[in-house]
Design a protein around this motif. Structure first.
Motif, PDB file in Angstrom:
ATOM      1  N   SER A 185      46.384  -6.717  30.269  1.00  4.72           N
ATOM      2  CA  SER A 185      45.079  -6.171  29.851  1.00  4.72           C
ATOM      3  C   SER A 185      45.287  -5.493  28.489  1.00  4.72           C
ATOM      4  CB  SER A 185      44.540  -5.190  30.887  1.00  4.72           C
ATOM      5  OG  SER A 185      45.461  -4.143  31.119  1.00  4.72           O
ATOM      6  N   VAL A 186      44.433  -5.853  27.546  1.00  4.71           N
ATOM      7  CA  VAL A 186      44.613  -5.404  26.153  1.00  4.71           C
ATOM      8  C   VAL A 186      43.275  -4.916  25.605  1.00  4.71           C
ATOM      9  CG1 VAL A 186      45.315  -6.144  23.829  1.00  4.71           C
ATOM     10  CG2 VAL A 186      46.357  -7.225  25.830  1.00  4.71           C
ATOM     11  N   VAL A 187      43.264  -3.764  24.954  1.00  5.07           N
ATOM     12  CA  VAL A 187      42.045  -3.350  24.235  1.00  5.07           C
ATOM     13  C   VAL A 187      42.306  -3.320  22.735  1.00  5.07           C
ATOM     14  CG1 VAL A 187      40.795  -2.048  26.009  1.00  5.07           C
ATOM     15  CG2 VAL A 187      42.593  -0.900  24.687  1.00  5.07           C
ATOM     16  N   MET A 188      41.254  -3.588  22.018  1.00  3.71           N
ATOM     17  CA  MET A 188      41.285  -3.530  20.541  1.00  3.71           C
ATOM     18  C   MET A 188      39.862  -3.213  20.085  1.00  3.71           C
ATOM     19  SD  MET A 188      41.582  -7.630  19.726  1.00  3.71           S
ATOM     20  CE  MET A 188      42.692  -8.029  21.052  1.00  3.71           C
ATOM     21  N   ASN A 189      39.689  -2.939  18.793  1.00  6.53           N
ATOM     22  CA  ASN A 189      38.326  -2.641  18.340  1.00  6.53           C
ATOM     23  C   ASN A 189      37.549  -3.933  18.081  1.00  6.53           C
ATOM     24  OD1 ASN A 189      38.933  -3.517  15.659  1.00  6.53           O
ATOM     25  ND2 ASN A 189      39.811  -1.516  15.190  1.00  6.53           N
ATOM     26  N   ASP A 190      36.237  -3.800  17.915  1.00  4.24           N
ATOM     27  CA  ASP A 190      35.408  -5.006  17.787  1.00  4.24           C
ATOM     28  C   ASP A 190      35.633  -5.728  16.458  1.00  4.24           C
ATOM     29  OD1 ASP A 190      34.092  -3.065  16.292  1.00  4.24           O
ATOM     30  OD2 ASP A 190      32.273  -3.062  17.495  1.00  4.24           O
ATOM     31  N   TYR A 191      36.152  -5.034  15.455  1.00  2.55           N
ATOM     32  CA  TYR A 191      36.506  -5.728  14.206  1.00  2.55           C
ATOM     33  C   TYR A 191      37.595  -6.758  14.494  1.00  2.55           C
ATOM     34  CZ  TYR A 191      38.678  -6.698   9.730  1.00  2.55           C
ATOM     35  OH  TYR A 191      39.225  -7.355   8.652  1.00  2.55           O
ATOM     36  N   MET A 192      38.648  -6.297  15.206  1.00  2.00           N
ATOM     37  CA  MET A 192      39.753  -7.216  15.526  1.00  2.00           C
ATOM     38  C   MET A 192      39.276  -8.327  16.460  1.00  2.00           C
ATOM     39  SD  MET A 192      42.800  -4.476  16.218  1.00  2.00           S
ATOM     40  CE  MET A 192      44.105  -5.691  16.264  1.00  2.00           C
ATOM     41  N   ALA A 193      38.407  -7.961  17.389  1.00  2.00           N
ATOM     42  CA  ALA A 193      37.944  -8.925  18.386  1.00  2.00           C
ATOM     43  C   ALA A 193      37.184 -10.088  17.749  1.00  2.00           C
ATOM     44  CB  ALA A 193      37.063  -8.228  19.412  1.00  2.00           C
ATOM     45  N   SER A 194      36.613  -9.846  16.555  1.00  2.00           N
ATOM     46  CA  SER A 194      35.772 -10.899  15.966  1.00  2.00           C
ATOM     47  C   SER A 194      36.315 -11.460  14.655  1.00  2.00           C
ATOM     48  CB  SER A 194      34.361 -10.348  15.730  1.00  2.00           C
ATOM     49  OG  SER A 194      34.412  -9.208  14.903  1.00  2.00           O
ATOM     50  N   SER A 195      37.433 -10.921  14.165  1.00  2.00           N
ATOM     51  CA  SER A 195      37.874 -11.316  12.817  1.00  2.00           C
ATOM     52  C   SER A 195      39.053 -12.284  12.789  1.00  2.00           C
ATOM     53  CB  SER A 195      38.281 -10.078  12.004  1.00  2.00           C
ATOM     54  OG  SER A 195      37.184  -9.255  11.795  1.00  2.00           O
ATOM     55  N   TYR A 196      39.814 -12.371  13.865  1.00  2.00           N
ATOM     56  CA  TYR A 196      41.035 -13.172  13.826  1.00  2.00           C
ATOM     57  C   TYR A 196      40.817 -14.504  14.527  1.00  2.00           C
ATOM     58  CZ  TYR A 196      43.013  -8.541  12.854  1.00  2.00           C
ATOM     59  OH  TYR A 196      43.273  -7.309  12.322  1.00  2.00           O
ATOM     60  N   LYS A 197      41.291 -15.551  13.879  1.00  2.00           N
ATOM     61  CA  LYS A 197      41.143 -16.892  14.455  1.00  2.00           C
ATOM     62  C   LYS A 197      42.465 -17.260  15.126  1.00  2.00           C
ATOM     63  CE  LYS A 197      39.595 -21.507  13.037  1.00  2.00           C
ATOM     64  NZ  LYS A 197      39.238 -22.320  11.858  1.00  2.00           N
ATOM     65  N   TYR A 198      42.501 -17.131  16.421  1.00  2.00           N
ATOM     66  CA  TYR A 198      43.725 -17.444  17.162  1.00  2.00           C
ATOM     67  C   TYR A 198      43.352 -17.995  18.530  1.00  2.00           C
ATOM     68  CZ  TYR A 198      42.967 -13.108  19.823  1.00  2.00           C
ATOM     69  OH  TYR A 198      42.431 -12.131  20.633  1.00  2.00           O
ATOM     70  N   GLU A 199      44.262 -18.754  19.112  1.00  3.11           N
ATOM     71  CA  GLU A 199      43.969 -19.383  20.407  1.00  3.11           C
ATOM     72  C   GLU A 199      44.059 -18.361  21.525  1.00  3.11           C
ATOM     73  OE1 GLU A 199      45.836 -22.947  21.778  1.00  3.11           O
ATOM     74  OE2 GLU A 199      45.597 -23.876  19.805  1.00  3.11           O
ATOM     75  N   HIS A 200      42.983 -18.207  22.268  1.00  8.80           N
ATOM     76  CA  HIS A 200      42.994 -17.360  23.457  1.00  8.80           C
ATOM     77  C   HIS A 200      41.844 -17.783  24.360  1.00  8.80           C
ATOM     78  CE1 HIS A 200      40.275 -15.402  20.609  1.00  8.80           C
ATOM     79  NE2 HIS A 200      39.714 -14.760  21.613  1.00  8.80           N
ATOM     80  N   LYS A 201      42.070 -17.623  25.670  1.00  6.31           N
ATOM     81  CA  LYS A 201      41.072 -18.111  26.633  1.00  6.31           C
ATOM     82  C   LYS A 201      39.953 -17.101  26.878  1.00  6.31           C
ATOM     83  CE  LYS A 201      44.338 -20.976  29.164  1.00  6.31           C
ATOM     84  NZ  LYS A 201      45.369 -20.830  30.191  1.00  6.31           N
ATOM     85  N   ASP A 202      40.309 -15.829  26.994  1.00  8.30           N
ATOM     86  CA  ASP A 202      39.316 -14.811  27.375  1.00  8.30           C
ATOM     87  C   ASP A 202      38.474 -14.419  26.153  1.00  8.30           C
ATOM     88  OD1 ASP A 202      37.887 -12.725  28.400  1.00  8.30           O
ATOM     89  OD2 ASP A 202      39.587 -11.397  28.768  1.00  8.30           O
ATOM     90  N   PRO A 203      37.142 -14.613  26.215  1.00  9.27           N
ATOM     91  CA  PRO A 203      36.313 -14.217  25.058  1.00  9.27           C
ATOM     92  C   PRO A 203      36.186 -12.705  24.900  1.00  9.27           C
ATOM     93  CG  PRO A 203      34.917 -15.020  26.844  1.00  9.27           C
ATOM     94  CD  PRO A 203      36.343 -15.214  27.291  1.00  9.27           C
ATOM     95  N   GLY A 204      36.553 -11.936  25.941  1.00  6.22           N
ATOM     96  CA  GLY A 204      36.526 -10.475  25.822  1.00  6.22           C
ATOM     97  C   GLY A 204      35.262  -9.842  26.388  1.00  6.22           C
TER      98      GLY A 204
END
Lengths: 493, 65
Positions: free
Chosen positions: A440-459
């Protein structure tokens, strides 16, 4: 006559003249002796005030000017009065300043917006009792042990005998609750606003004017209008999406309005009701503006709130100096991890705005200086591989600076030109991280929407700012230990 | 949740606001968000603020981006 009163009168005359011109140009021809018996009603609507204290004195001045023309003007808010100004959000009785201001200018009604729950259940319960206006929400079931003052609908009778029915619906998300932290609505249940709206159409027969005061968002209000019988509602006054509706939006015969947010605008809706109960309505979006006349007593109240001692209150004691961005960043990222209760947390280097924090008292305002953006926290479930993808994607975008982690450490392997070759991930005690495990990982919404990387969970947004989380963390911590020389990120060339 | 920007489907965290979706949209295009933010409208031509809250399936249009 005071200068401000004179200005009010002048403003009122201008508005009155304009309304006369409009009404003259659109009036129907009638024969002498056959004047129809018309009754009129005016509503001034705002939405998503978001504790815009600074705009309130000008709004109050405009309101007084309108009341000089329309003495029986109804004043309503389509919800989200709360959250958006530290002086309001950190007030000892959280959210009370905006309620006091709404009381002074005599709001008649407010929808319940998702941000009304930001003061937690007990806080919102208290605010509904302090409010001298009614809160409405028809698609919410209140737990029996909560004494919150919210009605599904209200019928208001005006001085000239018109009955106005107001009912309100609140948006619910995919998790079946409004956009707020689940703890803020524990025990409440929420019904589908679209189905529930059908159950309240009986109000149409009990009134002259039927108004929905919704917090659904403009597109959802259009969907609702299309599902209701044509012309069954006279106006939907909306909020939530911060939409600026400047011209008539009529869908299925139902007018839908919304006035941007933060008291930048207000919508004036004028109704004319014939003896045959035919309702005509017209809307105009009025700019409140950044400059202009303001009401002095309201200005004084706002200044008092801005001098709120809570903002200069000591919330914790730093046992040592923090002397660089990394140390401050590690403190902030620890805060959002501990408050969110997750395995890991990240903060981007650009999210830390101060490079030092002096030993001694730490004040609420220091946190807003460290983290001034109002970024909200987003929760993800990410594998070790996905986290590494994130680090690799972020490095160049973050100007070749590493992410600050909590709950783990990293080693950045750089090429000779400074570009990133790889990132190795470790547990807090230096063992290689299990890359196949999900964390389980938290980050701010800037990070959540700015990085293009492969991940399954949209958050999933947690609807809480990182600054507020840091303040809560420091209040509980009381004494902040030394972060001097802390090493969580190693850069190897 | 899924949001549409200029009719392109964007997957974004639940609770995202207009600015989050715009960032994700430009990231998908391998571009960075313009410093001068563009005007955003909904499907009905109304302008929307960057801190506007969204529901699943909302449509946003970039007017001058």
């Amino acid at each position: 006559m005071k200068f401000s009163t004179k200005l009010n009168v002048i403003y009122a005359i201008v508005l009155f003249s304009t309304s006369l011109l409009i009404s003259c140009s659109t009036s129907q021809k009638v024969k002498v002796g056959e004047l129809p018996k018309l009754k009129t009603l005016e509503i001034l609507a705002v939405n998503d005030i978001h504790a815009a204290l600074e705009n309130f004195p000008r709004f109050a001045f405009m309101l007084d000017s309108l009341r000089a023309i329309y003495p029986n003007l109804l004043l309503v808010s389509a919800g989200d009065n709360q959250t958006g100004h530290p002086a309001n959000d950190q007030y000892p009785e959280k959210g009370m300043p905006i309620i006091e201001l709404m009381n002074v200018v005599k709001f008649d009604l407010s929808a319940v917006g998702n941000h009304e729950f930001d003061s937690r259940i007990a806080g919102f319960e208290n605010l509904t009792h302090k409010a001298q206006f009614d809160f409405l929400c028809a698609n919410m079931e209140i737990p029996k042990n909560v004494n919150i003052r919210i009605k599904p609908y209200k019928i208001v009778e005006t001085h000239n005998g018109l009955k106005i029915a107001f009912v309100s619906f609140l948006d619910i998300n995919e998790n079946g609750i409004p956009d707020t932290h689940p703890d803020n609505v524990k025990g409440f249940s929420f019904n589908d606003p679209f189905k529930t709206a059908q159950e309240y159409l009986f109000l149409k027969d009990s009134c002259d004017v039927f108004v929905m005061l919704n917090h659904l968002g403009f597109e959802e209000d259009v969907k609702l209008a299309m599902q209701l019988p044509a012309k069954s509602v006279d106006v939907i006054i909306g909020g939530h999406s911060h939409t600026k509706v400047e011209k008539d939006q009529i869908h299925n015969g139902i007018m839908i309005t919304q006035a941007d947010r933060k008291l930048k605008y207000a919508t004036l809706i004028k109704f004319t009701v014939s003896s045959e109960k035919k309702v005509d309505r017209e809307m105009s979006l009025l700019a409140i503006g950044k400059k202009g006349n303001s009401r002095a007593d309201i200005q004084e109240m706002v200044e008092k709130y801005n001098n709120n001692p809570a903002l200069t209150k000591t919330i914790a004691i730093a046992e040592d100096d923090f002397s660089n961005y990394e140390e401050v960043g590690f403190l902030m990222v620890d805060a959002i991890r501990m408050v969110s209760g997750t395995d890991i947390a990240f903060i981007n280097p650009g999210g830390v705005r101060v490079s030092s924090l002096a030993k001694g008292p730490v004040l609420t305002k220091n946190v807003y200086e460290m983290d001034p953006f109002g970024n909200e926290i987003v929760l993800f479930n990410l594998s070790g591989h996905e986290m590494r993808n994130l680090f690799l994607a972020a490095f160049e975008l973050d100007d070749f600076l590493p992410i600050y982690p909590s709950g783990m450490t990293t080693r950045y392997l750089l090429n000779s030109d400074g570009s990133l070759k790889n990132v190795e991930l470790f547990t807090s005690d230096g063992k290689p991280l299990d890359m196949d495990k999900t964390y389980s990982v938290v980050m701010n919404d800037y990070m959540a929407s700015s990085y293009k990387y492969e991940h399954k969970d949209p958050g999933q947004g947690l609807f809480r700012t990182s600054a507020e989380a840091t303040i809560d963390y420091l209040k509980n911590l009381k004494n902040i230990p030394s972060y001097r020389g802390m090493l969580r990120v190693e850069m190897v060339r | 949740m899924q949001i549409f920007v200029n009719d392109k489907e964007i997957s974004i965290h639940n609770g995202a606001k207009v600015l989050d979706v715009l960032r994700a949209y430009y990231t998908q295009l391998d571009k960075t968000l313009p410093k001068k933010l563009p005007i955003i409208t909904d499907a009905y031509g109304n302008s929307i603020a960057f801190d506007g809250e969204l529901s699943k399936g909302s449509h946003l249009y970039i007017l001058n981006g």
